[in-house]
Design an enzyme around this catalytic site. Structure first.
Site, PDB file in Angstrom:
ATOM      1  N   ASP A 136      28.174 -51.647 -15.657  1.00  0.00           N
ATOM      2  CA  ASP A 136      28.024 -52.992 -15.108  1.00  0.00           C
ATOM      3  C   ASP A 136      29.114 -53.868 -15.707  1.00  0.00           C
ATOM      4  O   ASP A 136      29.466 -53.714 -16.878  1.00  0.00           O
ATOM      5  CB  ASP A 136      26.649 -53.574 -15.446  1.00  0.00           C
ATOM      6  CG  ASP A 136      25.522 -52.888 -14.696  1.00  0.00           C
ATOM      7  OD1 ASP A 136      25.799 -52.316 -13.629  1.00  0.00           O
ATOM      8  OD2 ASP A 136      24.385 -52.921 -15.191  1.00  0.00           O
ATOM      9  N   ASP A 182      25.378 -52.350  -7.066  1.00  0.00           N
ATOM     10  CA  ASP A 182      24.170 -53.187  -7.020  1.00  0.00           C
ATOM     11  C   ASP A 182      24.265 -54.212  -5.895  1.00  0.00           C
ATOM     12  O   ASP A 182      23.294 -54.466  -5.177  1.00  0.00           O
ATOM     13  CB  ASP A 182      23.973 -53.915  -8.349  1.00  0.00           C
ATOM     14  CG  ASP A 182      23.728 -52.966  -9.520  1.00  0.00           C
ATOM     15  OD1 ASP A 182      23.219 -51.860  -9.279  1.00  0.00           O
ATOM     16  OD2 ASP A 182      24.056 -53.340 -10.656  1.00  0.00           O
TER      17      ASP A 182
END
Length: 207
Positions: A147, A161
């Protein structure tokens, strides 16, 4: 009373065959759209992760994108999207694999273009994060997802995502409007074309 001439039913059969062939062409085109969207989402996610890991991982301070509101900083996430469920890495790996199987099963009866786009986003995002879980440290099936997009007072996430969220929102909107993947609507008529010649085969009435 005479028997029907040989081949009398052939026009109806030919029309039905042509209509079925037309539906098959539409389905193949929708699956092509799904795969193209999925591939694009997957490659963008993969490329962005490779880039930020090579350039940003290990930096002591985040890179400002929009002031302090949005920054780039690499975080290895063992959980689900937005850092949830960090103690269940293996479970989320299985869930991602299951989502891919479900999407592929739905694609077998896919006739709707908006649904093809939505499922493509979901598939590309699921594949992106599943790739991390399969091939990144610390181990196979337990890999930590990369991330890097940090939004102040919100979460740190990645482009996979984002694709999953956008695809999910589109699915909800389509369902709310009554649209189904096979081109039908909830309580409405099917969008698939009626086989040609079917109406012609119906009797016009006694005469």
């Amino acid at each position: 009373m005479t028997d029907p001439a040989p081949g009398a039913d052939r026009p109806q059969d030919a029309g039905a065959t042509a209509a079925e062939g037309g539906r098959a062409v539409v389905r193949r085109r929708r699956i092509s759209v799904l795969l193209a969207v999925a591939l694009l989402a997957y490659l963008i996610d993969l490329g962005s992760k490779l880039l930020v890991v090579a350039r940003l991982e290990g930096r002591s301070s985040p890179i400002g994108v929009i002031g302090d509101w949005m920054t780039f900083q690499v975080i290895r996430n063992p959980g689900a999207a937005f850092g949830m469920g960090q103690a269940m890495t293996l479970l989320f790996t299985a869930i991602a694999a299951g989502v891919i199987v479900v999407i592929w099963r739905i694609a077998r009866r896919l006739y709707s273009l908006p649904w093809a786009i939505a499922l493509g986003l979901l598939l590309g995002g699921a594949l992106g994060n599943l790739t991390d879980r399969l091939f990144r440290a610390p181990s196979v099936l337990r890999g930590h997802v990369v991330d890097f997009i940090s939004v102040q007072h919100f979460a740190v996430f990645n482009l996979a995502d984002s694709a999953i969220v956008c695809g999910g929102i589109l699915v909800v909107l389509l369902s709310f409007r009554g649209s189904n993947p096979d081109g039908t609507t909830h309580g409405g008529p099917a969008a698939k074309a009626e086989p040609a010649g079917e109406k012609a085969a119906e009797p016009d009435g006694e005469g």
